[in-house]
Design an enzyme around this catalytic site. Structure first.
Site, PDB file in Angstrom:
ATOM      1  N   ARG A   1     -32.977  11.698 -35.283  1.00 30.79           N
ATOM      2  CA  ARG A   1     -33.254  10.441 -34.622  1.00 30.79           C
ATOM      3  C   ARG A   1     -34.623   9.982 -35.219  1.00 30.79           C
ATOM      4  NH1 ARG A   1     -32.251   8.736 -28.380  1.00 30.79           N
ATOM      5  NH2 ARG A   1     -32.934   6.706 -28.403  1.00 30.79           N
TER       6      ARG A   1
ATOM      7  N   HIS B   1     -42.625  -7.536 -32.580  1.00 31.28           N
ATOM      8  CA  HIS B   1     -42.397  -6.219 -32.952  1.00 31.28           C
ATOM      9  C   HIS B   1     -41.391  -6.143 -34.032  1.00 31.28           C
ATOM     10  CE1 HIS B   1     -41.114  -1.931 -32.701  1.00 31.28           C
ATOM     11  NE2 HIS B   1     -40.000  -2.094 -32.824  1.00 31.28           N
TER      12      HIS B   1
ATOM     13  N   HIS C   1     -41.460   1.871 -38.812  1.00 33.99           N
ATOM     14  CA  HIS C   1     -42.179   1.435 -37.714  1.00 33.99           C
ATOM     15  C   HIS C   1     -43.731   2.043 -37.698  1.00 33.99           C
ATOM     16  CE1 HIS C   1     -38.289   0.377 -36.502  1.00 33.99           C
ATOM     17  NE2 HIS C   1     -38.626   0.185 -35.101  1.00 33.99           N
TER      18      HIS C   1
ATOM     19  N   HIS D   1     -46.112  -0.232 -36.485  1.00 36.77           N
ATOM     20  CA  HIS D   1     -47.074  -0.105 -35.473  1.00 36.77           C
ATOM     21  C   HIS D   1     -48.366  -0.255 -35.787  1.00 36.77           C
ATOM     22  CE1 HIS D   1     -44.048   2.336 -33.089  1.00 36.77           C
ATOM     23  NE2 HIS D   1     -43.959   1.184 -32.838  1.00 36.77           N
TER      24      HIS D   1
ATOM     25  N   GLU E   1     -34.296  13.066 -29.911  1.00 40.13           N
ATOM     26  CA  GLU E   1     -35.503  12.869 -30.991  1.00 40.13           C
ATOM     27  C   GLU E   1     -36.116  14.341 -31.131  1.00 40.13           C
ATOM     28  OE1 GLU E   1     -37.344   9.148 -31.353  1.00 40.13           O
ATOM     29  OE2 GLU E   1     -38.607   9.946 -32.635  1.00 40.13           O
TER      30      GLU E   1
ATOM     31  N   LYS F   1     -33.778   5.684 -24.185  1.00 40.94           N
ATOM     32  CA  LYS F   1     -35.164   5.680 -24.110  1.00 40.94           C
ATOM     33  C   LYS F   1     -35.328   4.597 -23.214  1.00 40.94           C
ATOM     34  CE  LYS F   1     -36.766   7.434 -28.702  1.00 40.94           C
ATOM     35  NZ  LYS F   1     -37.733   7.314 -29.788  1.00 40.94           N
TER      36      LYS F   1
ATOM     37  N   GLU G   1     -34.263  -4.994 -37.434  1.00 42.16           N
ATOM     38  CA  GLU G   1     -33.678  -3.769 -36.898  1.00 42.16           C
ATOM     39  C   GLU G   1     -32.209  -3.639 -37.665  1.00 42.16           C
ATOM     40  OE1 GLU G   1     -35.537  -1.524 -35.622  1.00 42.16           O
ATOM     41  OE2 GLU G   1     -36.846  -2.563 -34.460  1.00 42.16           O
TER      42      GLU G   1
ATOM     43  N   LYS H   1     -26.778   3.239 -34.719  1.00 43.84           N
ATOM     44  CA  LYS H   1     -27.603   3.880 -33.771  1.00 43.84           C
ATOM     45  C   LYS H   1     -26.854   5.019 -32.673  1.00 43.84           C
ATOM     46  CE  LYS H   1     -31.174   3.615 -30.683  1.00 43.84           C
ATOM     47  NZ  LYS H   1     -32.165   2.801 -29.940  1.00 43.84           N
TER      48      LYS H   1
ATOM     49  N   ASN I   1     -37.034   5.289 -36.862  1.00 39.92           N
ATOM     50  CA  ASN I   1     -38.451   5.058 -37.059  1.00 39.92           C
ATOM     51  C   ASN I   1     -38.806   4.413 -38.273  1.00 39.92           C
ATOM     52  OD1 ASN I   1     -38.771   5.617 -34.062  1.00 39.92           O
ATOM     53  ND2 ASN I   1     -39.385   7.862 -34.721  1.00 39.92           N
TER      54      ASN I   1
ATOM     55  N   ARG J   1     -34.962   9.890  -7.803  1.00 41.54           N
ATOM     56  CA  ARG J   1     -34.746  11.050  -8.968  1.00 41.54           C
ATOM     57  C   ARG J   1     -33.676  10.608 -10.047  1.00 41.54           C
ATOM     58  NH1 ARG J   1     -35.678  14.265  -4.805  1.00 41.54           N
ATOM     59  NH2 ARG J   1     -37.899  15.241  -4.717  1.00 41.54           N
TER      60      ARG J   1
HETATM   61  N1  NAD Z   1     -35.540   1.619 -25.772  1.00 36.48           N
HETATM   62  C1  NAD Z   1     -35.575   1.651 -27.123  1.00 36.48           C
HETATM   63  O1  NAD Z   1     -35.044   2.462 -27.605  1.00 36.48           O
HETATM   64  C2  NAD Z   1     -36.389   0.740 -27.687  1.00 36.48           C
HETATM   65  C3  NAD Z   1     -36.038   0.092 -29.049  1.00 36.48           C
HETATM   66  C4  NAD Z   1     -36.613  -0.830 -29.600  1.00 36.48           C
HETATM   67  C5  NAD Z   1     -37.365  -1.618 -28.796  1.00 36.48           C
HETATM   68  N2  NAD Z   1     -37.711  -1.341 -27.413  1.00 36.48           N
HETATM   69  C6  NAD Z   1     -38.774  -2.211 -26.812  1.00 36.48           C
HETATM   70  O2  NAD Z   1     -38.253  -3.341 -26.582  1.00 36.48           O
HETATM   71  C7  NAD Z   1     -39.387  -4.326 -26.391  1.00 36.48           C
HETATM   72  C8  NAD Z   1     -38.970  -5.658 -27.312  1.00 36.48           C
HETATM   73  O3  NAD Z   1     -37.752  -6.145 -27.047  1.00 36.48           O
HETATM   74  P1  NAD Z   1     -37.420  -7.510 -27.342  1.00 36.48           P
HETATM   75  O4  NAD Z   1     -37.811  -7.795 -28.627  1.00 36.48           O
HETATM   76  O5  NAD Z   1     -36.132  -7.860 -26.808  1.00 36.48           O
HETATM   77  O6  NAD Z   1     -38.448  -8.473 -26.512  1.00 36.48           O
HETATM   78  P2  NAD Z   1     -38.344  -9.032 -25.039  1.00 36.48           P
HETATM   79  O7  NAD Z   1     -37.408  -8.191 -23.833  1.00 36.48           O
HETATM   80  O8  NAD Z   1     -39.862  -9.272 -24.869  1.00 36.48           O
HETATM   81  O9  NAD Z   1     -37.749 -10.543 -25.137  1.00 36.48           O
HETATM   82  C9  NAD Z   1     -38.359 -11.436 -25.943  1.00 36.48           C
HETATM   83  C10 NAD Z   1     -38.427 -12.706 -25.561  1.00 36.48           C
HETATM   84  O10 NAD Z   1     -37.049 -13.686 -25.397  1.00 36.48           O
HETATM   85  C11 NAD Z   1     -36.782 -13.938 -24.012  1.00 36.48           C
HETATM   86  N3  NAD Z   1     -35.318 -13.839 -23.832  1.00 36.48           N
HETATM   87  C12 NAD Z   1     -34.644 -12.638 -23.930  1.00 36.48           C
HETATM   88  N4  NAD Z   1     -33.438 -12.839 -24.002  1.00 36.48           N
HETATM   89  C13 NAD Z   1     -33.122 -14.092 -23.950  1.00 36.48           C
HETATM   90  C14 NAD Z   1     -32.333 -15.096 -23.962  1.00 36.48           C
HETATM   91  N5  NAD Z   1     -31.007 -14.678 -24.142  1.00 36.48           N
HETATM   92  N6  NAD Z   1     -32.415 -16.697 -24.061  1.00 36.48           N
HETATM   93  C15 NAD Z   1     -33.844 -16.905 -23.877  1.00 36.48           C
HETATM   94  N7  NAD Z   1     -34.725 -16.252 -23.919  1.00 36.48           N
HETATM   95  C16 NAD Z   1     -34.499 -14.864 -24.049  1.00 36.48           C
HETATM   96  C17 NAD Z   1     -37.670 -12.975 -23.236  1.00 36.48           C
HETATM   97  O11 NAD Z   1     -37.994 -13.361 -21.700  1.00 36.48           O
HETATM   98  C18 NAD Z   1     -39.154 -12.617 -23.910  1.00 36.48           C
HETATM   99  O12 NAD Z   1     -39.694 -13.839 -23.693  1.00 36.48           O
HETATM  100  C19 NAD Z   1     -40.594  -3.594 -26.724  1.00 36.48           C
HETATM  101  O13 NAD Z   1     -41.081  -3.221 -25.467  1.00 36.48           O
HETATM  102  C20 NAD Z   1     -40.194  -2.372 -27.306  1.00 36.48           C
HETATM  103  O14 NAD Z   1     -40.889  -1.257 -27.120  1.00 36.48           O
HETATM  104  C21 NAD Z   1     -37.240  -0.257 -26.914  1.00 36.48           C
END
Ligand code: NAD
Length: 370
Positions: free
Chosen positions: A249, A273, A256, A260, A245, A149, A191, A235, A253, A127
């Protein structure tokens, strides 16, 4: 510790925490946890994937062990397609095997995918146990790791399953960006530019005044630190005002909603993304211009900055009816009205639900011609 290192406080009423930004701070993670009064002997599960485990996990485990913690690592497959409830089961299995208790800890070492999943596993194991974010992509540093999130995708849509669960600490070591592929770096810049447009005109101008924005090397450590500090501050400010949100907040987006749609209709995996968000920012900027809310010269400044960061800005060829259907299916639709975050100046946006389908059709005709 270098003098450029910086701490940003996320002042939430019930779960305040700090974001530490610096270079090479990963190697002192053990001491950082001791400073948070996490007791030696605490069981810790470090969740990462191969891309990040190989260069960084060994040092983290060493630092944790020398501080007296009991760490184990779990290495998952990389990629958005593994951001599923099935992978959460793998983390829960590892939590069980490593006998994680209520006072144990999960560490997310990786990009947004790892952060969202490890955070959700922490939110649901017993939990809810504590977790720490160690983001290693620019996107995760400036966005995903802060704000609580967490979650995974459902076959019918992105991030449909999840929970708000704030981390206990966010440790940002900019040095990890050196191994990040350049395309991923640029995606994170979308971003950063977003924060400029939605609230930080100084950041926007500072980016405009920088010659190259598309790699760690060209920006240099000092500028990267500045960019990340300012973005995290933006942020944190917004999350402090609206943790779950219910209102403000939603400005995060910005870009976005159309982003999307582009992700959806071009097929996941085609665009990153951040790349889709870049196209989405240009699209929504144009809508704001069409509505007479934003000047075309400022919209052009946004487009130029995104381009300079190595990001795509051109709206792809998409069937208009599919775009509208996709917009109507977006989570941000409230009671049938389309809600958008519209810029009115660099550093200023409003949320509007006064957009009708005809305006979208008109916009799509314009985007097709630009
Ligand atoms: N929680 C939130 O508020 C929030 C906000 C924005 C995005 N997200 C989520 O984040 C995700 C996207 O995140 P992302 O863009 O970091 O993608 P990701 O986590 O897929 O990383 C991108 C790629 O880079 C590689 N990688 C990561 N760090 C590395 C490093 N230092 N050296 C070499 N390779 C590395 C990863 O293995 C992956 O292949 C989505 O799922 C999205 O929904 C969440």
């Amino acid at each position: 510790v270098k003098k450029e290192n910086c701490t940003i406080k996320v002042n939430l009423a019930t779960n305040p925490y700090e974001v530490r930004v610096g270079s090479h701070i990963l190697y002192s993670i053990g001491d950082e946890l001791l400073n948070l009064d996490i007791s030696p002997g605490t069981r810790i599960l470090v969740v990462s994937n191969n891309d990040v485990a190989t260069p960084y996990c060994g040092s983290i485990l060493k630092s944790l062990e020398s501080a007296g913690f009991l760490p184990k690592q779990l290495i998952l497959n990389a990629g958005e397609k593994h951001k599923t409830i099935q992978t959460i089961s793998l983390i829960h299995n590892a939590a069980y095997e490593h006998q994680l208790e209520r006072n144990s800890l999960i560490i997310a070492l990786g990009g947004g995918v790892i952060g969202d999943m490890a955070g959700f596993a922490a939110a649901t194991w017993l939990r809810g146990i504590s977790f720490v974010q160690v983001p290693t992509t620019l996107l995760a540093m400036v966005d995903a790791s802060v704000g609580g999130k967490t979650g995974v995708n459902h076959p019918n849509g992105k991030n449909l399953i999840g929970a708000f669960h704030q981390p206990k600490l966010v440790l940002i070591d900019i040095n990890t960006l050196k191994t990040l592929p350049q395309r991923e770096f640029c995606a994170g810049m979308a971003e950063v530019i977003k924060y400029g447009v939605i609230g930080d005109s100084q950041l926007f101008k500072s980016l405009e005044g920088t010659n190259h924005l598309n790699s760690f090397e060209s920006l240099g450590e000092r500028m990267i630190l500045e960019i990340i500090n300012n973005s995290v501050r933006s942020k944190a400010d917004i999350v402090e005002r609206d943790e779950k949100e219910t209102g403000i907040r939603a400005v995060l987006n910005y870009g976005h909603t159309f982003g999307h749609v582009v992700e959806n209709l071009t097929g996941y995996g085609h665009l990153l993304h951040g790349e889709a968000v870049s196209i989405g920012m240009v699209a929504i900027g144009q809508l704001s211009v069409e509505k007479g809310l934003w000047s075309s010269s400022e919209a052009l400044r946004q487009t130029n900055l995104l381009r300079k960061a190595g990001l795509p800005v051109k709206w792809p060829t998409l069937d208009h009816n599919s775009v509208i259907r996709s917009l109507q299916g977006d989570k941000k639709v409230r009671s049938g009205k389309l809600r958008f975050v519209l810029p009115s100046a660099i550093g200023k946006v409003t949320i509007s639900s006064e957009i009708d389908i005809e305006e979208i059709k008109n916009l799509l005709n314009i985007l097709d011609k630009t």
